[in-house]
Structures are given as C-alpha cells and as structure tokens.
Design an enzyme around this catalytic site. Structure first.
Site, short mmCIF file in Angstrom:
data_model
loop_
_atom_site.label_atom_id
_atom_site.label_comp_id
_atom_site.label_asym_id
_atom_site.label_seq_id
_atom_site.Cartn_x
_atom_site.Cartn_y
_atom_site.Cartn_z
N SER A 54 0.97 -1.28 0.04
CA SER A 54 0.05 -0.04 -0.13
C SER A 54 0.71 1.14 -0.02
CB SER A 54 -0.80 -0.01 1.37
OG SER A 54 -1.60 1.30 1.18
N ASN B 186 -8.13 -1.60 2.53
CA ASN B 186 -8.75 -0.87 1.46
C ASN B 186 -10.10 -0.61 1.88
OD1 ASN B 186 -6.21 -1.32 0.23
ND2 ASN B 186 -7.09 -1.41 -1.67
N GLU C 29 -10.17 2.00 4.35
CA GLU C 29 -9.86 3.38 3.73
C GLU C 29 -11.14 4.12 3.02
OE1 GLU C 29 -6.61 2.78 0.70
OE2 GLU C 29 -7.86 3.64 -0.67
#
Ligand code: NDP
Length: 479
Positions: free
Chosen positions: A128, A187, A190
């Site tokens: 990432s 993710n 996120e």
C-alpha cells in the site's frame, strides 16, 4: 547469477519498487512482458543503482541468485496467473515468488497451494502507498511461509516505510492469503475513513455554513490532534485547492460521482461470507454506488425534505467541535469492525494474525496511516485477547466523552436532511453493542411463526417451537 532479487512487471508500481530496491543497495533484475518498459527503466533510472535488465523469462531467471526471489507486479487476476505459469517451470525448489499486486486472497490461497506442491514458496504481499509509496517506502503486508519471509525480510525491511519510532512497516502477517486479506481490509477501512471525512465535510458545509477554505482550515487544525492522519491532511489540501479554469473551489467543479476499483466491495463480500458485520465499510461502498446512480438521483430530486439552514457563527463553531467528536467516534467504530473482520478471517483460515502487528504495519507508508494506529497497536499489545477495540479502557472512555456530541450530529443531520450513512451506521452499531436486549428476539419469533425455524429461550436450555397455527403451545424440539 548476479541479482539478489528480480521484479517482473514494470508499470508504475513495479518500476518504483525496483528503483526502491536498487536505491537501497540491492542488485535488481528487471523484466517486463513488453521490452520497452525494461529499456525505459534502465535508460531513465539506471544510475540510481544496480539493475540487470532481462528481455526473456529465461534470462531473467538465470540472472537471479539462489534461492531465487522474484517479485511479480502485474495486473491482478488472469495476468498474474499467466506470469506465474510462465516462470514457475523455470524455478527450482526453495525459490520464492512474491505477488505484490492487489490479488484477491482466495486467489492467493489457491496459488500458494499449487506452488507449494511444486516446492516453490509463494508470498502474496499486500503493498500500500500507491506509486509514491512503492518508490519511497510502502507498507508491506506479506503472507506465505515463515521460511520465505525470513529470506525476504532483510530486503523488505530496507525498502518499507518507517513508522515514527523507526520500525519498518513490514512483518510476516501469516500463511498463504493472510497478507492479501489484511491488505483488502486495509482498503475497506480506507473507504470507510474517506466516507466519514466526506460526511464531516458535508455537515460543515451545509449545517455550519462553512466555505471549502474554512473547512480546509478546520481539517488542518484537527490534523494536529487525535485525528492526525494522511487522509485528513490531503483532504485539507483538496478543499483548499481552487480550479485553475474557473477560480471556483475544486470540490465544486468535480462531478459528485465516486468511482471504485473493487477492493472495498471485496471486503464487504468477504465480511458477508464470514458473517462479520462491517456496516461502516459497507455504507462507504454503497455511498459510492449511490452517488454514481445519476438517473435515479435526477428522478428523485423533487422528493420532499428539509433544506439545511446554516447556523450562526458561534453555534457553527460549537457544531464543528461536535463533528470532530462524531468523526473520531465513527472512525473508531469502523476500525473496530475492520479488526474484527481480520480476526474472523484469521480464525476461519487458521492464520493466527496478530492484530497489534497489523496496526503497527499501517502506521506509515499506506493510505490509512495515522497517529491513532500507535494507540491501536498499544491496545492489542496490552491485551492480546481484547474482544474489540471498543473494549479497550482508553478508547471506551473516549467514546463516552464523544457520544453526546455524536448523537447530536446524527440527529441534526437527520433533522436537516443531510445524508450521513457512515456516522449513522457507526452509531447504530455502537448502540447495538451496548444494548441490554436487541429486537432479535422478535425476529426469532417471526422466523418461528412463518418457517418453524425454532428459537432458544432466555430462561432455560433447549431449542423450542411454538405451534403458531394450532393452540400456540410450546414444544421442545431438541433431544
Ligand atoms: P497495472 O495494474 O496497470 O499492470 C500493468 C503491468 O502488468 C504491465 O507491466 C503489463 O505488461 C503487465 N501485464 C498485464 N497483463 C500481462 C500479461 N498477461 N502477462 C504479463 N504481463 C502482463 O500496473 P500497476 O503498476 O498500476 O499495478 C501493478 C499491480 O500493483 C496491480 O496488481 C495493482 O493492482 C497493484 N497495485 C497498484 C497500486 C497503484 O497505486 N497503482 C497500489 C497498490 C497495488 P506490459 O507492459 O507488457 O503491458
């Protein structure tokens, strides 16, 4: 053989990862399906370190020291399988293939099992930080065998991001798909973080009546406190930016339709399969889909509802403080859900993932990097059996302090007609966890009524069914 490691797939991520390795003193073999990318890398950045360009799979493999370590950085899905199939027959027992792409963890499990049969270690590594991270230090989440991690660790530790305390943001997450699973949940979190920040923005805009610049300032000040994070920082930058062509705030000239590449969706699909509620992440994914439904939104615009009436200056400042509380509390709830999903995946697949170590990996390099993650790590380090982040005394105390403001914000949003699916779902989750009784008892009654699905009683052991269509007497149906 002269190269310590190889990278195949030299689009933006692979190229930058190869440069990062070379800049850190490693000799890196580089290869790409189409030759031009390999040539461009060596021509453009050859002086940054020691590269060994290879223009065929055979030359690439031959240039690697044994045990060979090769990083695959190609498009996820079919292309990754194609590349593995190309290289695996050229490798020998003990060699290591690292997939640094955004693979689905179930694909990683399959590939790992197949390659293990052939004596090859397969490391599914979540990476990432985007292209900038790949070059200057990503957060790396490797899965696979402990042996393969030992062979990679000295290199990965050199190229990974460093947390403020100096530790590298890489550690062995667990066997087979564990690394890609953790990257997937990263993710998902996120998505949730971004949605919550976007809701905070919308409330400050519509209810507090702040301009984008003023909101940028507000975010900047929040970024000096407990919300200190990369996403808050870049949000302030985006909000302060004015469009070059029109001079309008950038955020006002961009179409309000959020796109997605699918890792948030994977997180939610997997959570559904595991039976773990992640409403924070799910609402964020749904909010993006809803924003994209232009026709439906157009057709619904005339629906009745309140028009937000901006507050006066003093009230607005007080409201902004409340929004900070709501944002922090909702964020803590979505991290709670994400870590519970990691625990559920770990239990399902026997990975033994250490949640505190995962929090430590995310402290730098990745998109959700935040000061807050130090505290998450500490909470799990202090109590490895912590049932959830909300059970940590310090976090629970903060929730206690935030909750009144949080409720006020959600209530105000509802009263003023500002959609806050993230804040609202987080609060509902929080209240469901603390509820003495949930209406699930009634749901069990409904299920038993129409489908004889049975229920358990709160006051004694056993499984029961009520004869709803008959005399409504109760029978015990187990044993
Ligand atoms: P892309 O995902 O755009 O993939 C392009 C690369 O894949 C090129 O090197 C291309 O080779 C190669 N490729 C595609 N199909 C094949 C095939 N059938 N056989 C061999 N090679 C093939 O590149 P990115 O650098 O953006 O991403 C690489 C990986 O990293 C992806 O899995 C992505 O999801 C992941 N990732 C990306 C991030 C980002 O910010 N971009 C962040 C984190 C992870 P050719 O040049 O010959 O076409």
């Amino acid at each position: 053989a002269t190269a310590q490691i190889g990278v195949t797939g030299l689009a933006v991520m692979g190229r930058n990862l190869a440069r990062n390795l070379a800049r850190n003193g490693f000799t890196v073999a580089v290869h790409n399906r189409s030759e031009a990318r390999t040539r461009d890398l060596v021509d453009g950045f050859g002086d940054e370190g020691s590269f060994v360009p290879a223009y065929s799979a055979e030359d690439f493999v031959a240039s690697l020291e044994r045990p060979r370590r090769l990083v695959v950085m190609v498009k996820a899905g079919g292309p990754t399988d194609a590349v593995i199939e190309e290289f695996a027959p050229l490798l020998e027992e003990g060699d290591v293939i690292v997939d640094g792409g955004n693979a689905h963890f179930l694909d990683t499990r399959r590939r790992e099992a197949e390659l293990r049969e052939r004596g090859i270690h397969f490391v599914g590594a979540g990476v990432s930080g985007g292209e900038e991270g790949a070059l200057n230090g990503p957060s790396i989440m490797p899965g696979g065998s402990a042996e393969s991690y030992r062979s990679l660790a000295p290199m990965l530790e050199r190229i990974a991001a460093r947390a403020p305390d100096g530790t590298a943001c890489v550690s062995h997450v667990g066997p087979d798909g564990a690394g890609h699973f953790v990257k997937m949940v990263h993710n998902g979190i996120e998505y949730a973080d971004m949605q919550l920040i976007a809701e905070a923005y919308q409330l400050l805009r519509s209810v507090a009546g702040y301009s984008p610049e003023r909101i940028a300032e507000t975010f900047r000040s929040w970024n000096t406190g407990r919300l200190d994070s990369y996403l808050i920082e870049i949000t302030a930058e985006v909000l302060a930016h004015r469009d070059g062509a029109t001079g309008e705030p950038f955020v006002d000239v961009v179409q309000d339709r959020a796109e997605q590449k699918g890792t948030g969706r994977w997180t939610v699909q997997t959570a559904l399969d595991l039976g773990v509620p992640v409403p924070g992440i799910a609402e964020a994914v749904f909010a993006r889909s809803l924003s994209g439904g232009a026709e439906l939104r157009e057709a619904s615009r005339a629906l009745p509802g309140p028009v937000p009436a901006p507050l006066g200056e003093e009230e607005a400042a007080r409201f902004a403080d409340r929004v900070e509380q709501a944002l922090y509390a909702s964020k803590l709830v979505s991290y709670t859900q994400g870590f519970l999903q990691i625990a559920a995946g770990s239990a399902e697949y026997g990975w033994d993932v250490d949640p505190g170590a995962v929090a430590a990996l995310w402290r730098a390099g990745c998109i959700i990097r935040a000061a807050f993650l130090d505290r998450v790590r500490d909470a799990y380090a202090a109590r490895p059996d912590l049932p959830s982040l909300l059970s940590d005394d310090a976090f629970a105390e903060e929730m206690g302090r935030a909750q009144e403001d949080w409720r006020h914000v959600v209530a105000t949003a509802a009263a003023q007609g500002v959609p806050t699916p993230g804040f609202s779902a987080a609060l509902a989750y929080y209240d469901a966890l603390r509820a003495e009784r949930l209406p699930a008892a009634l749901v069990q009654g409904q299920r038993d009524y129409f489908g004889a699905h049975t229920y358990r009683r709160a006051d004694r052991e056993g499984v029961f069914h009520t004869l709803w269509a008959g005399d409504r007497s109760e029978e015990r149906v187990d044993g």
